[in-house]
Design a protein around this motif. Structure first.
Motif, PDB file in Angstrom:
ATOM      1  N   ILE A  60       0.700  -1.205   0.087  1.00  0.00           N
ATOM      2  CA  ILE A  60       0.016  -0.037  -0.194  1.00  0.00           C
ATOM      3  C   ILE A  60       0.980   1.373   0.081  1.00  0.00           C
ATOM      4  O   ILE A  60       0.798   2.139  -0.773  1.00  0.00           O
ATOM      5  N   SER A  61       1.773   1.268   0.949  1.00  0.00           N
ATOM      6  CA  SER A  61       2.638   2.433   1.280  1.00  0.00           C
ATOM      7  C   SER A  61       3.880   2.776   0.315  1.00  0.00           C
ATOM      8  O   SER A  61       4.195   3.954   0.095  1.00  0.00           O
ATOM      9  N   ASN A  62       4.325   1.793  -0.287  1.00  0.00           N
ATOM     10  CA  ASN A  62       5.734   1.974  -1.043  1.00  0.00           C
ATOM     11  C   ASN A  62       5.376   3.008  -2.211  1.00  0.00           C
ATOM     12  O   ASN A  62       6.394   3.707  -2.317  1.00  0.00           O
ATOM     13  N   SER A  63       4.365   3.010  -2.812  1.00  0.00           N
ATOM     14  CA  SER A  63       4.163   3.966  -3.802  1.00  0.00           C
ATOM     15  C   SER A  63       4.005   5.195  -3.553  1.00  0.00           C
ATOM     16  O   SER A  63       4.212   6.299  -4.209  1.00  0.00           O
ATOM     17  N   HIS A 100       8.515   3.222  11.281  1.00  0.00           N
ATOM     18  CA  HIS A 100       8.499   4.430  10.889  1.00  0.00           C
ATOM     19  C   HIS A 100       7.109   5.015  11.142  1.00  0.00           C
ATOM     20  O   HIS A 100       6.993   6.128  11.473  1.00  0.00           O
ATOM     21  N   PHE A 101       6.170   4.193  10.700  1.00  0.00           N
ATOM     22  CA  PHE A 101       4.590   4.815  10.802  1.00  0.00           C
ATOM     23  C   PHE A 101       4.111   5.058  12.005  1.00  0.00           C
ATOM     24  O   PHE A 101       3.489   6.042  12.564  1.00  0.00           O
ATOM     25  N   VAL A 102       4.529   4.217  13.168  1.00  0.00           N
ATOM     26  CA  VAL A 102       4.230   4.428  14.743  1.00  0.00           C
ATOM     27  C   VAL A 102       5.143   5.850  14.987  1.00  0.00           C
ATOM     28  O   VAL A 102       4.353   6.554  15.682  1.00  0.00           O
ATOM     29  N   ALA A 156      -5.977   6.947  20.564  1.00  0.00           N
ATOM     30  CA  ALA A 156      -6.972   6.068  19.650  1.00  0.00           C
ATOM     31  C   ALA A 156      -6.545   5.969  18.157  1.00  0.00           C
ATOM     32  O   ALA A 156      -6.938   5.099  17.582  1.00  0.00           O
ATOM     33  N   GLU A 157      -5.710   6.966  17.550  1.00  0.00           N
ATOM     34  CA  GLU A 157      -5.539   7.004  16.204  1.00  0.00           C
ATOM     35  C   GLU A 157      -4.189   6.463  15.838  1.00  0.00           C
ATOM     36  O   GLU A 157      -3.590   6.309  14.903  1.00  0.00           O
ATOM     37  N   LEU A 158      -3.492   5.646  17.048  1.00  0.00           N
ATOM     38  CA  LEU A 158      -2.409   4.965  16.766  1.00  0.00           C
ATOM     39  C   LEU A 158      -2.708   3.484  16.780  1.00  0.00           C
ATOM     40  O   LEU A 158      -2.636   2.859  17.836  1.00  0.00           O
ATOM     41  N   GLN A 159      -2.839   3.007  15.415  1.00  0.00           N
ATOM     42  CA  GLN A 159      -3.395   1.823  15.012  1.00  0.00           C
ATOM     43  C   GLN A 159      -2.449   1.362  13.952  1.00  0.00           C
ATOM     44  O   GLN A 159      -2.808   1.694  12.677  1.00  0.00           O
ATOM     45  N   ILE A 160      -1.833   0.323  14.056  1.00  0.00           N
ATOM     46  CA  ILE A 160      -1.128  -0.266  12.923  1.00  0.00           C
ATOM     47  C   ILE A 160      -0.544  -1.618  13.472  1.00  0.00           C
ATOM     48  O   ILE A 160      -0.199  -1.695  14.637  1.00  0.00           O
ATOM     49  N   ALA A 161      -0.324  -2.503  12.800  1.00  0.00           N
ATOM     50  CA  ALA A 161       0.290  -3.807  12.728  1.00  0.00           C
ATOM     51  C   ALA A 161       1.145  -4.374  11.614  1.00  0.00           C
ATOM     52  O   ALA A 161       1.071  -3.990  10.441  1.00  0.00           O
ATOM     53  N   ASP A 188      -8.449  -0.829   1.343  1.00  0.00           N
ATOM     54  CA  ASP A 188      -8.721   0.724   0.776  1.00  0.00           C
ATOM     55  C   ASP A 188      -8.756   1.357   1.937  1.00  0.00           C
ATOM     56  O   ASP A 188      -8.307   2.865   1.905  1.00  0.00           O
ATOM     57  N   ALA A 189      -9.239   1.132   3.033  1.00  0.00           N
ATOM     58  CA  ALA A 189      -8.947   2.122   4.362  1.00  0.00           C
ATOM     59  C   ALA A 189      -7.511   2.300   4.721  1.00  0.00           C
ATOM     60  O   ALA A 189      -7.162   3.353   5.011  1.00  0.00           O
ATOM     61  N   GLU A 190      -6.865   1.382   4.536  1.00  0.00           N
ATOM     62  CA  GLU A 190      -5.427   1.478   4.993  1.00  0.00           C
ATOM     63  C   GLU A 190      -4.605   2.653   4.220  1.00  0.00           C
ATOM     64  O   GLU A 190      -3.749   3.380   4.380  1.00  0.00           O
ATOM     65  N   ARG A 191      -4.959   2.329   2.769  1.00  0.00           N
ATOM     66  CA  ARG A 191      -4.286   3.160   1.748  1.00  0.00           C
ATOM     67  C   ARG A 191      -4.699   4.600   2.148  1.00  0.00           C
ATOM     68  O   ARG A 191      -3.856   5.626   2.152  1.00  0.00           O
ATOM     69  N   LYS A 192      -6.031   4.944   2.520  1.00  0.00           N
ATOM     70  CA  LYS A 192      -6.365   6.348   2.590  1.00  0.00           C
ATOM     71  C   LYS A 192      -5.770   6.494   4.117  1.00  0.00           C
ATOM     72  O   LYS A 192      -5.119   7.941   4.302  1.00  0.00           O
ATOM     73  N   ARG A 193      -5.840   5.837   5.155  1.00  0.00           N
ATOM     74  CA  ARG A 193      -5.426   6.454   6.323  1.00  0.00           C
ATOM     75  C   ARG A 193      -3.696   6.487   6.312  1.00  0.00           C
ATOM     76  O   ARG A 193      -3.279   7.560   6.800  1.00  0.00           O
ATOM     77  N   LEU A 194      -3.012   5.530   5.619  1.00  0.00           N
ATOM     78  CA  LEU A 194      -1.685   5.665   5.754  1.00  0.00           C
ATOM     79  C   LEU A 194      -1.212   7.060   4.824  1.00  0.00           C
ATOM     80  O   LEU A 194      -0.056   7.566   5.055  1.00  0.00           O
ATOM     81  N   GLY A 195      -1.962   6.966   3.662  1.00  0.00           N
ATOM     82  CA  GLY A 195      -1.565   8.209   2.928  1.00  0.00           C
ATOM     83  C   GLY A 195      -1.793   9.521   3.333  1.00  0.00           C
ATOM     84  O   GLY A 195      -0.783  10.369   3.209  1.00  0.00           O
ATOM     85  N   GLU A 196      -2.621   9.700   4.328  1.00  0.00           N
ATOM     86  CA  GLU A 196      -2.523  11.077   5.080  1.00  0.00           C
ATOM     87  C   GLU A 196      -1.334  11.280   6.123  1.00  0.00           C
ATOM     88  O   GLU A 196      -0.872  12.405   6.335  1.00  0.00           O
ATOM     89  N   ILE A 197      -0.943  10.007   6.741  1.00  0.00           N
ATOM     90  CA  ILE A 197       0.392  10.284   7.201  1.00  0.00           C
ATOM     91  C   ILE A 197       1.433  10.595   6.516  1.00  0.00           C
ATOM     92  O   ILE A 197       2.195  11.526   6.961  1.00  0.00           O
ATOM     93  N   VAL A 198       1.708   9.815   5.378  1.00  0.00           N
ATOM     94  CA  VAL A 198       2.935  10.074   4.530  1.00  0.00           C
ATOM     95  C   VAL A 198       2.742  11.418   4.266  1.00  0.00           C
ATOM     96  O   VAL A 198       3.921  12.066   4.211  1.00  0.00           O
TER      97      VAL A 198
END
Length: 328
Positions: A104-107, A169-171, A249-254, A310-320
């Protein structure tokens, strides 16, 4: 002229017959699948969480599908090497990617990619290794809030990661962006190296997959665990609270593992593989074996995994974007 019209009519009739037959051929191919071994390309080295989950899924799915499911480790470039192999493979149902967050995040992060995101399609979730935020055993912090508040003083804290775009890194960036922490990501080549950096005092903390962190916590007592960053507590370490329970609550990743397929693979094949993985992950002996080492088996349907991606793509994209994580 009449002869020409007759010829066109004959061609049209032939095409009308051929198209349903072609569709029937594809359906029959899907019905016959699998008729030979299936390859799961793992884009990381053997021995890690992704690899262990892949091998559990392969073993279980093989029994259900009646064909060998072979794990092929192809590490490199944060998972891109293995993903590229699958993205360019024939979409015949015999080559799949054991995917992770990097699919999801590499691109979003890398300057260039050898394939487009839509070259790979979601098939199934295998499971996940919850992330654990750890500090040295003698660190004064009793919980994640203590650590974040302490990081705001002075020069901030160095936080070990397994490289740009890795889960640690995302954490770090989630804590920086969402909660005002002052964590400087320090990239290492692997999770093992970053945990060694914590043990050696080169950095103040890191976040690592439960399968790697728990032995240091439970058996060797070298780490102090502050929180798990997944939505639920870890089955093998239920006394550790989640970041959400501590007010993050917004710190969710595995560290999750799923399966992606080359675009164009017949949907019937994708559904059959997803069903086999789901059944394998719910097999009691497999589930207990994974939970014992800190991995949570998931499974589920293809639609559920697609929704997650799809949800992770949106959520991680915002952090990037917010943390400017793109490679310079």
């Amino acid at each position: 002229m009449t002869q020409h019209l007759h010829r066109r009519a004959a061609i049209a009739a032939l095409l009308a017959t051929a198209l349903p037959l072609a569709g029937l051929g594809a359906a029959r191919a899907a019905d016959a699948w699998p008729s030979r071994p299936i390859r799961l390309v793992v884009p990381f080295s053997a021995g890690g969480a992704n690899d262990l989950m892949a091998r559990s899924a392969a073993e279980g799915a093989s029994k259900i599908l009646g064909q060998p499911v072979v794990v092929d480790n192809r590490p490199g470039a944060g998972g891109t090497v293995g993903a590229d192999i699958v993205a360019k493979a024939q979409p015949d149902g015999y080559t799949f990617l054991v995917s992770a967050a990097g699919v999801i995040s590499n691109s979003m992060i890398k300057k260039t990619m050898p394939f487009k995101d839509d070259a790979l399609v979601p098939v199934a979730m295998i499971g996940l290794a919850p992330s654990v935020i750890v500090v040295p055993k003698n660190a004064p912090y009793q919980n994640l809030r203590d650590f974040v508040e302490a990081s705001r003083k002075g020069q901030g804290f160095n936080f070990a990661t397994a490289g740009t775009g890795s889960t640690p890194h995302f954490v770090a960036e989630m804590l920086n962006v969402k909660y005002g922490a002052r964590l400087q990501p320090v990239p290492y080549k692997s999770g093992s190296e970053s945990t060694t950096a914590v043990l050696g005092g080169q950095v103040e903390g890191t976040s690592e997959a439960s399968i790697i962190a728990l032995p240091h916590i439970l058996h060797e007592g070298k780490f102090k665990a502050l929180a798990t960053t997944w939505t639920q507590r870890i089955s093998a370490y239920p006394q550790l609270s989640t970041a959400t329970e501590q007010g993050f609550a917004e710190l969710q990743i595995a560290h999750w593992a799923g399966i992606h397929a080359p675009k164009g693979t017949p949907p019937a094949i994708l559904d059959r593989l997803a069903a086999a993985v789901d059944k394998a992950m719910k097999e009691p002996a497999t589930a207990e074996k994974l939970k014992a080492v800190g991995i949570e088996p998931i499974g589920g349907t293809r639609a559920e995994f697609t929704k997650f991606v799809d949800a992770e793509r949106k959520r991680l994209g915002e952090i990037v974007k917010a943390a400017n994580m793109q490679e310079k």
